[in-house]
Write a protein that holds these residues in place. Structure first.
Motif, PDB file in Angstrom:
ATOM      1  N   LEU A 169      -3.870   3.853   3.873  1.00  0.00           N
ATOM      2  CA  LEU A 169      -2.742   3.105   4.456  1.00  0.00           C
ATOM      3  C   LEU A 169      -2.734   1.633   4.070  1.00  0.00           C
ATOM      4  O   LEU A 169      -1.955   0.851   4.588  1.00  0.00           O
ATOM      5  CB  LEU A 169      -2.798   3.225   5.990  1.00  0.00           C
ATOM      6  CG  LEU A 169      -2.683   4.639   6.548  1.00  0.00           C
ATOM      7  CD1 LEU A 169      -3.007   4.661   8.044  1.00  0.00           C
ATOM      8  CD2 LEU A 169      -1.270   5.184   6.329  1.00  0.00           C
ATOM      9  N   ARG A 170      -3.623   1.217   3.180  1.00  0.00           N
ATOM     10  CA  ARG A 170      -3.711  -0.212   2.836  1.00  0.00           C
ATOM     11  C   ARG A 170      -2.615  -0.609   1.843  1.00  0.00           C
ATOM     12  O   ARG A 170      -1.854   0.222   1.367  1.00  0.00           O
ATOM     13  CB  ARG A 170      -5.091  -0.511   2.250  1.00  0.00           C
ATOM     14  CG  ARG A 170      -6.229  -0.244   3.240  1.00  0.00           C
ATOM     15  CD  ARG A 170      -7.577  -0.438   2.577  1.00  0.00           C
ATOM     16  NE  ARG A 170      -7.704   0.382   1.377  1.00  0.00           N
ATOM     17  CZ  ARG A 170      -8.283  -0.022   0.256  1.00  0.00           C
ATOM     18  NH1 ARG A 170      -8.783  -1.240   0.164  1.00  0.00           N
ATOM     19  NH2 ARG A 170      -8.358   0.774  -0.783  1.00  0.00           N
ATOM     20  N   SER A 171      -2.590  -1.925   1.536  1.00  0.00           N
ATOM     21  CA  SER A 171      -1.533  -2.423   0.651  1.00  0.00           C
ATOM     22  C   SER A 171      -1.739  -1.882  -0.765  1.00  0.00           C
ATOM     23  O   SER A 171      -2.855  -1.580  -1.160  1.00  0.00           O
ATOM     24  CB  SER A 171      -1.570  -3.944   0.616  1.00  0.00           C
ATOM     25  OG  SER A 171      -2.687  -4.369  -0.119  1.00  0.00           O
ATOM     26  N   VAL A 184      -1.742  -3.251  -3.669  1.00  0.00           N
ATOM     27  CA  VAL A 184      -2.616  -4.023  -4.555  1.00  0.00           C
ATOM     28  C   VAL A 184      -4.079  -3.755  -4.216  1.00  0.00           C
ATOM     29  O   VAL A 184      -4.917  -3.559  -5.096  1.00  0.00           O
ATOM     30  CB  VAL A 184      -2.294  -5.533  -4.466  1.00  0.00           C
ATOM     31  CG1 VAL A 184      -3.242  -6.319  -5.346  1.00  0.00           C
ATOM     32  CG2 VAL A 184      -0.854  -5.780  -4.870  1.00  0.00           C
ATOM     33  N   ALA A 185      -4.376  -3.717  -2.917  1.00  0.00           N
ATOM     34  CA  ALA A 185      -5.755  -3.453  -2.503  1.00  0.00           C
ATOM     35  C   ALA A 185      -6.162  -2.043  -2.908  1.00  0.00           C
ATOM     36  O   ALA A 185      -7.279  -1.800  -3.362  1.00  0.00           O
ATOM     37  CB  ALA A 185      -5.892  -3.632  -0.996  1.00  0.00           C
ATOM     38  N   ARG A 193      -4.979  -0.308  -5.443  1.00  0.00           N
ATOM     39  CA  ARG A 193      -5.164  -0.261  -6.885  1.00  0.00           C
ATOM     40  C   ARG A 193      -6.532  -0.834  -7.266  1.00  0.00           C
ATOM     41  O   ARG A 193      -7.205  -0.338  -8.153  1.00  0.00           O
ATOM     42  CB  ARG A 193      -4.053  -1.039  -7.586  1.00  0.00           C
ATOM     43  CG  ARG A 193      -3.359  -0.229  -8.662  1.00  0.00           C
ATOM     44  CD  ARG A 193      -2.372  -1.061  -9.466  1.00  0.00           C
ATOM     45  NE  ARG A 193      -1.485  -1.892  -8.667  1.00  0.00           N
ATOM     46  CZ  ARG A 193      -1.435  -3.216  -8.739  1.00  0.00           C
ATOM     47  NH1 ARG A 193      -2.217  -3.874  -9.578  1.00  0.00           N
ATOM     48  NH2 ARG A 193      -0.594  -3.895  -7.997  1.00  0.00           N
ATOM     49  N   VAL A 197       1.409   2.703   2.112  1.00  0.00           N
ATOM     50  CA  VAL A 197       1.113   1.537   2.937  1.00  0.00           C
ATOM     51  C   VAL A 197       1.662   1.765   4.352  1.00  0.00           C
ATOM     52  O   VAL A 197       2.694   2.408   4.533  1.00  0.00           O
ATOM     53  CB  VAL A 197       1.662   0.253   2.279  1.00  0.00           C
ATOM     54  CG1 VAL A 197       3.162   0.295   2.156  1.00  0.00           C
ATOM     55  CG2 VAL A 197       1.220  -0.985   3.051  1.00  0.00           C
ATOM     56  N   ASP A 198       0.933   1.258   5.357  1.00  0.00           N
ATOM     57  CA  ASP A 198       1.251   1.610   6.751  1.00  0.00           C
ATOM     58  C   ASP A 198       2.723   1.409   7.129  1.00  0.00           C
ATOM     59  O   ASP A 198       3.299   2.225   7.840  1.00  0.00           O
ATOM     60  CB  ASP A 198       0.320   0.872   7.727  1.00  0.00           C
ATOM     61  CG  ASP A 198       0.257  -0.620   7.474  1.00  0.00           C
ATOM     62  OD1 ASP A 198       1.148  -1.134   6.776  1.00  0.00           O
ATOM     63  OD2 ASP A 198      -0.681  -1.266   7.970  1.00  0.00           O
ATOM     64  N   GLU A 199       3.332   0.318   6.623  1.00  0.00           N
ATOM     65  CA  GLU A 199       4.740   0.088   6.991  1.00  0.00           C
ATOM     66  C   GLU A 199       5.631   1.243   6.518  1.00  0.00           C
ATOM     67  O   GLU A 199       6.536   1.683   7.218  1.00  0.00           O
ATOM     68  CB  GLU A 199       5.275  -1.182   6.332  1.00  0.00           C
ATOM     69  CG  GLU A 199       4.616  -2.437   6.814  1.00  0.00           C
ATOM     70  CD  GLU A 199       4.716  -3.549   5.788  1.00  0.00           C
ATOM     71  OE1 GLU A 199       5.570  -3.460   4.878  1.00  0.00           O
ATOM     72  OE2 GLU A 199       3.915  -4.491   5.898  1.00  0.00           O
ATOM     73  N   PRO A 249      -8.460  -0.088   6.736  1.00  0.00           N
ATOM     74  CA  PRO A 249      -9.653  -0.928   6.545  1.00  0.00           C
ATOM     75  C   PRO A 249     -10.795  -0.638   7.523  1.00  0.00           C
ATOM     76  O   PRO A 249     -11.926  -0.431   7.096  1.00  0.00           O
ATOM     77  CB  PRO A 249      -9.114  -2.344   6.726  1.00  0.00           C
ATOM     78  CG  PRO A 249      -7.688  -2.254   6.305  1.00  0.00           C
ATOM     79  CD  PRO A 249      -7.227  -0.898   6.744  1.00  0.00           C
ATOM     80  N   LYS A 261      -6.148   1.306  12.644  1.00  0.00           N
ATOM     81  CA  LYS A 261      -4.774   1.764  12.396  1.00  0.00           C
ATOM     82  C   LYS A 261      -4.741   3.262  12.133  1.00  0.00           C
ATOM     83  O   LYS A 261      -3.851   3.971  12.600  1.00  0.00           O
ATOM     84  CB  LYS A 261      -4.220   1.058  11.161  1.00  0.00           C
ATOM     85  CG  LYS A 261      -3.371  -0.119  11.504  1.00  0.00           C
ATOM     86  CD  LYS A 261      -2.748  -0.690  10.241  1.00  0.00           C
ATOM     87  CE  LYS A 261      -2.441  -2.156  10.453  1.00  0.00           C
ATOM     88  NZ  LYS A 261      -2.513  -2.934   9.237  1.00  0.00           N
ATOM     89  N   ILE A 285     -12.455   2.147   5.489  1.00  0.00           N
ATOM     90  CA  ILE A 285     -12.985   2.090   4.128  1.00  0.00           C
ATOM     91  C   ILE A 285     -14.115   1.064   4.028  1.00  0.00           C
ATOM     92  O   ILE A 285     -14.965   1.129   3.143  1.00  0.00           O
ATOM     93  CB  ILE A 285     -11.848   1.814   3.112  1.00  0.00           C
ATOM     94  CG1 ILE A 285     -12.313   2.152   1.697  1.00  0.00           C
ATOM     95  CG2 ILE A 285     -11.382   0.373   3.212  1.00  0.00           C
ATOM     96  CD1 ILE A 285     -11.183   2.390   0.740  1.00  0.00           C
TER      97      ILE A 285
END
Ligand SMILES: Cc1ncc(COP(=O)(O)O)c(C=O)c1O
Ligand SMILES: Cc1ncc(COP(=O)(O)O)c(C=O)c1O
Lengths: 439, 470
Positions: free
Chosen positions: A356-358, A360-361, A363, A374-376, A399, A403, A426
């Motif tokens: 669920l992270r962004s 970029v993170a 990748r 991503v969570d949103e 993370p 969430k 993670i």
């Protein structure tokens, strides 16, 4: 009406009577000067065009960039005018605080320079503030810039002395109003109009409105800030009063909901300030009086400003399947698995792993075989229902496992049978030496 | 601090014994300030180190007290490093920042503290020191600066420190070449600004830099965002607004002057309008300290448009901070003795103090805070009095404040003025021995057994002297 350039449509805005049933004044006819109907959207179209016109030929020859210190309507009008003449426009500002205007300026092709914030460890030898330094750089000749200099340029006043003011007199049948009310930004419009009106009637009472010091009303200045304005002359105003953002929004709501006038905050502020001032006078009056205020610009650019200050105006029904409606008990019941269990889960390819992270993170480093939502976005998907079957095994990863536990609880409440959350997230996976990959 | 100010006998006794000026630190307050920052970390589920920026105060007591908490120390000189180590701060919780000489680098590497490197040259020097002297592999962070923005061009003040995004690749090359000597643990910035937008841009820039490291197979996990969280020196917004309006009016000549010689604090009148900008610390800052950090972490990253706190977590990053001023909020005051109170012919009243503008460097830092009068006996006159505060140097410029200070009652010679909340930067940062005037002594005051105790700053340790029960 047929014209060759929209700049010809600048000015000649209507003067509209406000329904007495709305303002409640018994002896005063209150009129709004509809500057929001200018082609680029505001009263500043007049100043921008009047100031830019004499500079354009030279600027086109030299290929100069038009520059102004503005975070709002002047920048907008100048950006359009520069664009129509094949020139670039740069706006220098302390802070662009209205996101819609910032986006609009970028859309119009403007370049925006934001000045740095105040220094935390003050350097007292730094006598020149960034603004002054910027000013010096701009006014140095041959620098590739033409600077319209709205805070000091007399043409900013002239635009209203020749245009706005005489139009009001003409529309009132050759008479000046008894009262004139305007918000003060650069002071150009209020000074120009007041001067024109007083030529017809020296007794016109002029009310200048500034923002309360603790408040921010886009487009106008506070009582301290007006003293930095070269065009500001206190003698122009019979009274200077302050309005708060609340006043401005109350007035704005009256204008947009009752008067068919899609005014922005300063139009609302001018209405509210005018009615407040005139109400006190009204009680003593025996004869009829006329008053005029300016509606500077339109409401559409200020939706986020309004949402921030009056969220209740945008009350939306709560959405289905939202993590916000979970109770602590719901979350406690969500199934979690520790790192060791998760490692088995992953090697056995038991089901899908959703990170669920962004993006970029994700990748940069993620658990091999996981997919990224991503969570949103995940929240958005769930409002519509389950995006996979009830029996499809799912492991959620975020993370620190907070969430993911909430989303696991939500999926469970939505009827999903086999969803778990990675306990500790993670970060725990990393700390336990779990493998992380990037593609 | 408010409670301490009512202890007249205690305050006058210590100044009589140790002289004026006298710095008073209140180490017990530190733990609360650390806890406030920690609470913000918890709210965002973040981990990482809170490094106290030692430069804000030279005190022993403060650093020793801090050694007893879970916070670390940011040292910016060899002596600060020695001091932190001597105070018992675990080397693993020390970061060395700022310009460094070889001795500083050697001790940092020897002791095993993190080195926050300002440039590629510094990294090269550190690597050669480690190699030559057989020192342990040293953890380093690379300080970045000159962050580029997309869309809106955000001007940031130019910095002497740090490497640009392009130079960063070279710094990482160097670290990779000296992998046996240098261990890259993270990237850092410190921006001297109160503006959050610049910091958001910088923080996102750091995440980009970390991503670059991961692409190369390195695994740094930390972002250090420096200090600059600010202090709310004046709680009442209306007072600050009223004062700044009155100052503007005074500069324009529309009211009686509020400052020595009509000083404008950066403002000046030109043809009836005010030019320049107010060169003062914004005394009223409701969002400061831990709340500032909270707001910053809640802010969207300009490019990725996701809250910075969430992005740090997403990237599994530890967040390090280096608050100086904010960590010392309410942690000290400076006491100064009144030498003379005199009325000048022009109507001004002057209070001459036994200290100078370097001892209470409020003016130098643009912070306007009224001192509190500690009377020994009856006030020198009823009712408030507007005074100028003169220092003890034979310099025209030695005014403790160029602003007229309105005291609630008139002081007499021998009374004390207490300059409150001055622990961060205003107590000893600028103090000098010019004219052989002494630098003020320092004491630590603390509550124990329901009463106030004090000792010399260098005598303070975070343990209490206990007498054996009989
Ligand atoms: C929305 C809005 N209202 C009012 C004003 C004030 O007009 P003036 O600059 O002529 O004082 C401005 C000017 O910047 C504005 O943008
Ligand atoms: C690198 C670094 N970190 C931290 C600080 C502390 O800043 P503040 O006291 O404003 O928090 C400074 C101040 O100059 C600094 O240079």
């Amino acid at each position: 009406m047929r014209i060759d350039s929209l700049t010809e449509a600048v000015g000649n805005t209507p003067l509209v009577r406000i329904d007495p049933a709305v303002h409640g004044l018994r002896h005063v006819d209150l009129f709004a000067k509809m500057e929001l109907l200018n082609p680029f959207g505001s009263v500043k179209d007049r100043a921008a065009w009047t100031m830019a016109r004499p500079l354009l030929d030279g600027a086109v020859q030299r290929g100069d960039t038009v520059v102004e210190l503005s975070s709002g309507n002047t920048a907008k009008a100048l950006a359009v005018i520069a664009g129509m003449h094949g020139l670039s426009f740069k706006s220098v500002t302390n802070r662009m605080r209205i996101p819609e205007i910032k986006d609009l300026l970028l859309l119009l092709g403007a370049e925006i320079d934001e000045l740095p914030g105040q220094s935390e460890c003050l350097d007292p030898t730094d006598a020149e503030d960034p603004l002054t330094r910027m000013h010096q750089r701009l006014s140095a000749s041959g620098g590739g810039y033409v600077h319209t200099d709205q805070y000091f340029n007399g043409l900013n006043v002239d635009a209203h002395l020749q245009g706005t003011g005489p139009e009001i007199v003409k529309d009132l049948g050759g008479r000046a109003p008894d009262y004139f009310v305007a918000c003060v930004g650069t002071a150009g419009s209020s000074t120009g109009v007041a001067t024109a009106l007083r030529r017809h009637n020296p007794d016109v009472r002029v009310l200048g409105l500034v923002a309360d010091k603790s408040d921010f009303i886009p487009g106008i200045r506070t009582i301290d800030e007006v003293h930095h304005v070269g065009l500001f002359d206190p003698a122009v105003y019979d009274v200077i009063e302050t309005i708060t953002a609340d006043d401005a929004i109350d007035g704005l709501l009256t204008l947009v909901r009752r008067c068919g006038t899609l005014a922005g905050p300063t139009g609302g502020g001018a209405y509210q300030g005018a009615v407040r001032h005139l109400r006190a006078v009204d009680a003593e009056l025996t004869e009829r009086r006329t008053a005029v205020f300016i509606v500077c610009d339109r409401v559409e650019s200020y939706l986020s400003y309004l949402r921030e200050r009056r969220p209740e105006l945008f009350g939306q029904p709560p959405r289905r399947n939202s993590v916000r409606t979970l109770t602590d008990a719901d979350v406690a019941e969500a199934s979690t698995i520790g790192v060791a269990g998760a490692q088995r889960w992953v090697t056995q390819r038991r089901g899908i792993v959703i990170d669920l992270r962004s993006p970029v993170a994700y990748r940069a480093l993620h658990i091999d075989g996981s997919i990224n939502i991503v969570d949103e976005l995940f929240a958005e998907l769930l409002h519509g229902g389950l995006p996979f079957g009830r029996r499809q095994p799912v492991l959620l990863v975020c993370p620190v496992g907070e969430k993911s536990a909430r989303y696991a609880a939500l999926l469970r409440r939505m009827g999903h049978r086999d969803v778990s959350s990675l306990d500790g997230g993670i970060i725990a996976w990393r700390d336990a030496g779990g493998e992380l990959v990037r593609d | 601090m408010t409670a301490l100010l009512t202890e007249k006998a205690l305050l006058t006794t210590v100044v009589d014994a140790l002289g004026s000026p006298l710095g008073v630190v209140l180490p017990q307050r530190l733990a609360d300030n650390v806890a406030a920052f920690r609470a913000v970390y918890s709210r965002h589920h973040l981990t990482g180190q809170i490094f106290y920026a030692h430069k804000a105060n030279r005190s022993n007591a403060l650093v020793r007290e801090l050694a007893a908490t879970d916070a670390g120390v940011d040292v910016a000189s060899l002596a600060e490093l020695q001091h932190a180590l001597g105070a018992g701060v675990d080397p693993g919780r020390i970061v060395a920042t700022g310009p460094k000489n070889r001795e500083f680098l050697w001790l940092a590497a020897r002791a095993g503290v993190i080195v926050g490197a300002d440039s590629t040259a510094e990294l090269a020097e550190l690597a050669s020191l480690v190699d030559e002297h057989g020192l342990p592999r040293t953890r380093v962070m690379v300080r970045l600066s000159g962050f580029a923005s997309a869309g809106v061009h955000l001007d940031s003040r130019r910095s002497r420190f740090g490497v640009s995004a392009t130079a960063f690749a070279r710094a990482v090359n160097l670290i990779e070449e000296h992998a046996a000597a240098l261990d890259l643990v993270g990237v850092a910035f410190h921006l001297d600004t109160i503006g959050m937008a610049e910091k958001a841009l910088a923080l996102e820039g750091c995440l980009t830099a970390l991503d670059e490291c991961r692409r190369r197979g390195l695994r740094p996990w930390s972002v250090d965002i420096g200090g600059g969280f600010g202090v709310d020196y004046l709680a009442d917004a209306a007072q600050w607004d009223a004062y700044t309006s009155a100052l503007t009016a005074a500069v324009l000549g529309k009211r009686t002057p509020l400052t020595w010689d009509g000083h404008g604090y950066g403002l000046r009148a030109e043809g009836g309008t005010v030019r320049g900008s107010l060169n003062l610390y914004p005394a009223h800052r409701p969002v400061s300290g831990a709340a500032y950090l909270d707001r910053l972490l809640g802010m969207d990253a300009p490019a990725q448009r996701r809250p910075l706190g969430a992005l740090l977590l997403d990237n599994m990053c530890d967040l390090h901070i280096e608050p100086g001023r904010a960590l010392l909020d309410q942690c000290g005051l400076v006491l100064a003795a009144v030498l003379e109170v005199r009325d000048e012919d022009n109507g001004d009243t002057v209070v001459r103090l036994d200290c100078n503008a370097r001892d209470v460097s409020l003016e130098e830092h643009g912070v306007l805070m009224d001192p509190v009068v500690v009377h020994r006996g009856a006030p020198g006159g009823a009712g408030p009095v507007g005074v100028y505060l003169f220092g003890n140097l034979c310099l025209e410029a030695d005014l403790i404040s160029r602003r007229k200070v309105f005291l609630p009652s008139r002081p007499r010679a021998g009374d004390l003025l207490a300059f409150v909340n001055t622990a961060g930067y205003f107590m000893d940062f600028s103090a000098t021995r010019a004219l052989r005037q002494p630098i003020g002594r320092k004491v630590a005051m603390f509550r124990d057994d329901g009463g106030w105790r004090w000792c010399l700053d260098e005598q303070y340790w975070p343990i209490r002297v206990r007498t054996e029960a009989s």
